[in-house]
Write an enzyme that holds these catalytic residues in place. Structure first.
Site, PDB file in Angstrom:
ATOM      1  N   SER A  91      -2.947 -13.019   1.210  1.00 16.61           N
ATOM      2  CA  SER A  91      -3.684 -12.038   0.561  1.00 16.61           C
ATOM      3  C   SER A  91      -3.904 -12.561  -1.160  1.00 16.61           C
ATOM      4  O   SER A  91      -3.095 -13.065  -1.575  1.00 16.61           O
ATOM      5  CB  SER A  91      -2.922 -10.699   0.352  1.00 16.61           C
ATOM      6  OG  SER A  91      -3.480  -9.807  -0.637  1.00 16.61           O
ATOM      7  N   GLU A 136      -3.173 -10.607  -3.434  1.00 18.04           N
ATOM      8  CA  GLU A 136      -2.203 -10.255  -4.010  1.00 18.04           C
ATOM      9  C   GLU A 136      -1.067 -10.865  -4.235  1.00 18.04           C
ATOM     10  O   GLU A 136      -0.229 -10.776  -5.306  1.00 18.04           O
ATOM     11  CB  GLU A 136      -1.643  -8.827  -3.066  1.00 18.04           C
ATOM     12  CG  GLU A 136      -2.225  -7.584  -3.328  1.00 18.04           C
ATOM     13  CD  GLU A 136      -2.109  -6.975  -4.481  1.00 18.04           C
ATOM     14  OE1 GLU A 136      -1.008  -6.725  -4.961  1.00 18.04           O
ATOM     15  OE2 GLU A 136      -3.068  -6.463  -5.214  1.00 18.04           O
ATOM     16  N   TYR A 178       5.111  -5.737  -1.211  1.00 17.09           N
ATOM     17  CA  TYR A 178       3.956  -6.494  -0.273  1.00 17.09           C
ATOM     18  C   TYR A 178       3.869  -7.803  -0.655  1.00 17.09           C
ATOM     19  O   TYR A 178       3.592  -8.737   0.299  1.00 17.09           O
ATOM     20  CB  TYR A 178       2.918  -5.364  -0.180  1.00 17.09           C
ATOM     21  CG  TYR A 178       1.471  -5.978   0.505  1.00 17.09           C
ATOM     22  CD1 TYR A 178       1.470  -6.106   1.897  1.00 17.09           C
ATOM     23  CD2 TYR A 178       0.478  -6.643  -0.470  1.00 17.09           C
ATOM     24  CE1 TYR A 178       0.338  -6.654   2.423  1.00 17.09           C
ATOM     25  CE2 TYR A 178      -0.509  -7.176   0.306  1.00 17.09           C
ATOM     26  CZ  TYR A 178      -0.565  -7.126   1.502  1.00 17.09           C
ATOM     27  OH  TYR A 178      -1.827  -7.741   2.052  1.00 17.09           O
TER      28      TYR A 178
HETATM   29  P1  NAP Z   1      -4.625  -2.653   8.360  1.00 13.93           P
HETATM   30  O1  NAP Z   1      -5.989  -1.948   8.602  1.00 13.93           O
HETATM   31  O2  NAP Z   1      -3.718  -1.907   7.586  1.00 13.93           O
HETATM   32  O3  NAP Z   1      -4.178  -2.901   9.665  1.00 13.93           O
HETATM   33  C1  NAP Z   1      -2.765  -3.586   9.915  1.00 13.93           C
HETATM   34  C2  NAP Z   1      -2.471  -3.710  11.351  1.00 13.93           C
HETATM   35  O4  NAP Z   1      -1.258  -4.054  11.328  1.00 13.93           O
HETATM   36  C3  NAP Z   1      -2.587  -2.385  12.104  1.00 13.93           C
HETATM   37  O5  NAP Z   1      -3.158  -2.787  13.382  1.00 13.93           O
HETATM   38  C4  NAP Z   1      -1.275  -1.925  12.398  1.00 13.93           C
HETATM   39  O6  NAP Z   1      -0.893  -1.224  13.433  1.00 13.93           O
HETATM   40  C5  NAP Z   1      -0.681  -3.232  12.396  1.00 13.93           C
HETATM   41  N1  NAP Z   1       0.925  -3.273  11.990  1.00 13.93           N
HETATM   42  C6  NAP Z   1       1.549  -2.508  11.215  1.00 13.93           C
HETATM   43  N2  NAP Z   1       2.967  -2.860  11.258  1.00 13.93           N
HETATM   44  C7  NAP Z   1       3.177  -3.578  12.211  1.00 13.93           C
HETATM   45  C8  NAP Z   1       4.439  -4.319  13.001  1.00 13.93           C
HETATM   46  N3  NAP Z   1       5.449  -4.020  12.426  1.00 13.93           N
HETATM   47  N4  NAP Z   1       4.104  -4.783  13.942  1.00 13.93           N
HETATM   48  C9  NAP Z   1       2.918  -5.125  14.551  1.00 13.93           C
HETATM   49  N5  NAP Z   1       1.597  -4.596  13.814  1.00 13.93           N
HETATM   50  C10 NAP Z   1       1.745  -4.003  12.783  1.00 13.93           C
HETATM   51  O7  NAP Z   1      -4.921  -4.017   7.611  1.00 13.93           O
HETATM   52  P2  NAP Z   1      -6.341  -4.871   7.461  1.00 13.93           P
HETATM   53  O8  NAP Z   1      -7.145  -4.456   6.195  1.00 13.93           O
HETATM   54  O9  NAP Z   1      -7.152  -5.054   8.522  1.00 13.93           O
HETATM   55  O10 NAP Z   1      -5.608  -6.230   6.927  1.00 13.93           O
HETATM   56  C11 NAP Z   1      -5.273  -7.248   8.009  1.00 13.93           C
HETATM   57  C12 NAP Z   1      -4.224  -8.127   7.440  1.00 13.93           C
HETATM   58  O11 NAP Z   1      -4.912  -8.779   6.523  1.00 13.93           O
HETATM   59  C13 NAP Z   1      -3.019  -7.658   6.816  1.00 13.93           C
HETATM   60  O12 NAP Z   1      -2.003  -8.421   7.183  1.00 13.93           O
HETATM   61  C14 NAP Z   1      -3.238  -7.437   5.405  1.00 13.93           C
HETATM   62  O13 NAP Z   1      -1.972  -7.484   4.667  1.00 13.93           O
HETATM   63  C15 NAP Z   1      -4.138  -8.763   5.180  1.00 13.93           C
HETATM   64  N6  NAP Z   1      -5.093  -8.490   4.040  1.00 13.93           N
HETATM   65  C16 NAP Z   1      -5.810  -7.621   4.120  1.00 13.93           C
HETATM   66  C17 NAP Z   1      -6.842  -7.555   3.087  1.00 13.93           C
HETATM   67  C18 NAP Z   1      -7.868  -6.237   2.769  1.00 13.93           C
HETATM   68  O14 NAP Z   1      -8.596  -6.379   1.794  1.00 13.93           O
HETATM   69  N7  NAP Z   1      -8.185  -5.677   3.914  1.00 13.93           N
HETATM   70  C19 NAP Z   1      -6.973  -8.392   2.106  1.00 13.93           C
HETATM   71  C20 NAP Z   1      -5.831  -9.800   2.179  1.00 13.93           C
HETATM   72  C21 NAP Z   1      -5.007  -9.550   3.174  1.00 13.93           C
HETATM   73  P3  NAP Z   1      -1.111   0.313  13.414  1.00 13.93           P
HETATM   74  O15 NAP Z   1      -2.657   0.537  13.652  1.00 13.93           O
HETATM   75  O16 NAP Z   1      -0.342   0.764  14.694  1.00 13.93           O
HETATM   76  O17 NAP Z   1      -0.860   0.904  12.212  1.00 13.93           O
HETATM   77  N1  GDD Z   2      -4.921   3.136  -2.970  1.00 15.61           N
HETATM   78  C1  GDD Z   2      -5.247   3.525  -4.154  1.00 15.61           C
HETATM   79  N2  GDD Z   2      -5.322   5.140  -4.411  1.00 15.61           N
HETATM   80  N3  GDD Z   2      -5.741   2.545  -5.180  1.00 15.61           N
HETATM   81  C2  GDD Z   2      -6.127   3.382  -6.192  1.00 15.61           C
HETATM   82  C3  GDD Z   2      -6.084   4.552  -6.614  1.00 15.61           C
HETATM   83  C4  GDD Z   2      -5.904   5.599  -5.717  1.00 15.61           C
HETATM   84  O1  GDD Z   2      -5.658   6.862  -5.477  1.00 15.61           O
HETATM   85  N4  GDD Z   2      -6.531   4.708  -7.927  1.00 15.61           N
HETATM   86  C5  GDD Z   2      -6.789   3.688  -8.369  1.00 15.61           C
HETATM   87  N5  GDD Z   2      -6.197   2.740  -7.505  1.00 15.61           N
HETATM   88  C6  GDD Z   2      -6.355   1.169  -7.838  1.00 15.61           C
HETATM   89  C7  GDD Z   2      -5.107   0.518  -7.398  1.00 15.61           C
HETATM   90  O2  GDD Z   2      -3.919   0.961  -8.572  1.00 15.61           O
HETATM   91  C8  GDD Z   2      -5.561  -0.945  -7.231  1.00 15.61           C
HETATM   92  O3  GDD Z   2      -5.509  -1.437  -8.567  1.00 15.61           O
HETATM   93  C9  GDD Z   2      -6.940  -0.751  -6.769  1.00 15.61           C
HETATM   94  O4  GDD Z   2      -7.303   0.475  -6.847  1.00 15.61           O
HETATM   95  C10 GDD Z   2      -6.915  -1.205  -5.275  1.00 15.61           C
HETATM   96  O5  GDD Z   2      -6.149  -0.400  -4.359  1.00 15.61           O
HETATM   97  P1  GDD Z   2      -6.109  -0.473  -2.833  1.00 15.61           P
HETATM   98  O6  GDD Z   2      -7.591  -0.071  -2.583  1.00 15.61           O
HETATM   99  O7  GDD Z   2      -4.831   0.360  -2.410  1.00 15.61           O
HETATM  100  O8  GDD Z   2      -6.036  -2.141  -2.577  1.00 15.61           O
HETATM  101  P2  GDD Z   2      -4.767  -3.236  -3.221  1.00 15.61           P
HETATM  102  O9  GDD Z   2      -5.989  -3.954  -3.967  1.00 15.61           O
HETATM  103  O10 GDD Z   2      -3.752  -2.542  -3.819  1.00 15.61           O
HETATM  104  O11 GDD Z   2      -4.683  -4.128  -1.803  1.00 15.61           O
HETATM  105  C11 GDD Z   2      -5.571  -4.315  -0.956  1.00 15.61           C
HETATM  106  O12 GDD Z   2      -6.107  -5.580  -1.020  1.00 15.61           O
HETATM  107  C12 GDD Z   2      -5.189  -6.508  -0.992  1.00 15.61           C
HETATM  108  C13 GDD Z   2      -5.666  -7.854  -1.146  1.00 15.61           C
HETATM  109  O13 GDD Z   2      -6.130  -7.841  -2.771  1.00 15.61           O
HETATM  110  C14 GDD Z   2      -4.753  -4.254   0.656  1.00 15.61           C
HETATM  111  O14 GDD Z   2      -5.766  -4.325   1.545  1.00 15.61           O
HETATM  112  C15 GDD Z   2      -3.681  -5.361   0.634  1.00 15.61           C
HETATM  113  O15 GDD Z   2      -3.333  -5.171   2.000  1.00 15.61           O
HETATM  114  C16 GDD Z   2      -4.551  -6.813   0.323  1.00 15.61           C
HETATM  115  O16 GDD Z   2      -3.602  -7.695   0.600  1.00 15.61           O
END
Ligand code: NAP
Ligand code: GDD
Length: 353
Positions: A135, A137, A158
């Site tokens: 990520s 992050e 995280y």
């Molecule tokens: P998500 O929608 O939160 O999905 C997470 C998945 O992980 C769900 O299927 C969840 O199952 C499963 N999970 C949670 N805890 C687990 C455990 N202990 N054992 C096995 N499975 C578990 O996340 P996503 O947005 O699809 O992201 C996919 C991956 O990419 C994650 O690793 C995330 O950290 C990473 N990532 C995401 C982003 C982004 O912007 N979306 C960016 C960078 C990296 P349940 O459905 O049962 O909760």
């Molecule tokens: N969730 C959330 N809720 N975020 C908020 C809010 C709120 O009410 N208000 C402002 N934000 C700001 C957060 O402080 C952050 O700076 C930004 O919106 C994005 O927050 P999220 O959408 O929760 O995503 P993230 O950037 O913290 O994390 C996501 O992206 C990562 C990749 O950069 C997640 O998908 C992570 O799993 C992923 O790794």
């Protein structure tokens, strides 16, 4: 013989898009699902077929990244060619509430899966390719733009756990010569995004406010900047990483950043609403340590993987708002018919994420 893929996190946003992509390429897809008291397969129900019917290409297995023996058993049973490790407690703010569990699932979970793979390769000699969902992050407080060469500076439990997972991947690649690629993906969103992430929280609120189901949207830091892309585009990069000659690490991003406030403005505008009338600050949504500015440099994935995002920022916001306007219209109709419309709809504001 069809290639076999094993996906952890198959029920998540990315798991669902990746499954669709791999099925469209003729793969047999196996997903690991956590047992829950309610069904948690909404995002993949449309591609799941009754396993009793011959030719079902998506198969599900109960397991958990915190359960090493289950991971070993699944690997032995599935015999995958490719493993995509997407499973995670993926919410940054929630990771401050449950840091130990986040470390277990994200950091140690990756190590458990790699160990299961080591055991399997050791026993069978089979080549298995591994994708690790890293990520942006991990860059945290590092100065933008961030590339593969930027040192990590994680700012949440995280992100620290993702850094550990990343380095486990690098170490197993170097120590044992395994094909392990780390994707370093910047934020990617979609209509399937979890409702407590900021983009979906905003577009859900726009839909519900427009339909008269919600009055206010409470948010935290509006000044944070993110490099937002469309999840459907990003899963293609995951797959491409495992089709290369050699394993490597890649940043996947659009190269364009916007503030949360810009996202809010665009989403409310699209629905003909003045955001200033509805959005209020709630300090509950602020993080103990914030990541202010993520902007990816995707040159390497563009050149080496020939990957490019297809969806613009405006296109993404439009796609999500249109979806959630429609969803809210359905909720409003149910409400008028006497069913409760608030039980799911405003969940994102009841939780502290
Ligand atoms: P998500 O929608 O939160 O999905 C997470 C998945 O992980 C769900 O299927 C969840 O199952 C499963 N999970 C949670 N805890 C687990 C455990 N202990 N054992 C096995 N499975 C578990 O996340 P996503 O947005 O699809 O992201 C996919 C991956 O990419 C994650 O690793 C995330 O950290 C990473 N990532 C995401 C982003 C982004 O912007 N979306 C960016 C960078 C990296 P349940 O459905 O049962 O909760
Ligand atoms: N969730 C959330 N809720 N975020 C908020 C809010 C709120 O009410 N208000 C402002 N934000 C700001 C957060 O402080 C952050 O700076 C930004 O919106 C994005 O927050 P999220 O959408 O929760 O995503 P993230 O950037 O913290 O994390 C996501 O992206 C990562 C990749 O950069 C997640 O998908 C992570 O799993 C992923 O790794």
């Amino acid at each position: 013989m069809a290639k076999r893929a094993l996906i952890t996190g198959v029920t998540g946003q990315d798991g669902s898009y990746l499954s669709e992509l791999l099925l469209s390429k003729g793969y047999e897809v196996h997903g690991i699902v956590r047992r829950a008291s309610l069904f948690n397969t909404d995002r993949i129900d449309h591609i799941y077929h009754d396993p009793h019917v011959a030719g079902a290409k998506l198969q599900l297995h109960y397991g958990d990244l915190t359960d090493a023996s289950a991971l070993r058993t699944i690997l032995e049973k599935v015999e995958p060619d490719e493993i995509y490790n997407l499973g995670a407690q993926s919410h940054v703010k929630v990771s401050f509430d449950v840091p130990e569990y986040t470390g277990e699932a994200v950091g140690m979970g990756t190590l458990r899966l790699l160990e299961a793979m080591r055991g399997y390769i050791g026993r069978t000699g089979k080549g298995v390719r591994f994708y690790q969902a890293g990520s942006s992050e991990m860059f945290g407080a590092a100065k933008p733009p961030q590339s593969e060469a930027t040192p990590f500076y994680p700012r949440s439990p995280y992100a620290v756990a993702k850094v550990a997972a990343h380095w486990y991947g690098v170490n197993y690649r170097e120590a044992y010569g395994y094909f392990i690629s780390n994707g370093i993906l910047f934020n990617h969103e979609s209509p399937r995004r979890g409702e407590t992430f900021v983009t979906r929280k905003i577009t859900r609120a726009v839909g519900r406010i427009k339909s008269g189901l919600q009055e206010k949207l409470y948010l935290g830091n509006l000044d944070a900047k993110r490099d937002w892309g469309f999840a459907g585009d990003y899963v293609e990069a995951m797959w491409l990483m495992l089709q290369q000659e050699k394993p490597d690490d890649y940043v996947v991003a659009t190269g364009e950043a916007h503030s949360v406030k810009e996202f809010v403005e665009l989403a409310f505008d699209y629905a003909g609403l003045d955001w200033q009338k509805y959005v209020e600050l709630d300090p509950r949504y602020l993080r103990p340590t914030e990541v202010d500015y993520l902007l990816g440099d995707p040159s390497k994935s563009r050149n080496a993987l020939n990957w490019q995002p297809k969806t613009s920022f405006k296109g993404l916001v439009t796609m999500m708002v249109e979806h959630d306007l429609e969803l809210a219209r359905g909720e409003a109709a149910m409400h008028e018919a006497g069913f409760s419309a608030t039980s799911r709809g405003n969940a994102s504001q009841r939780l502290s994420g």
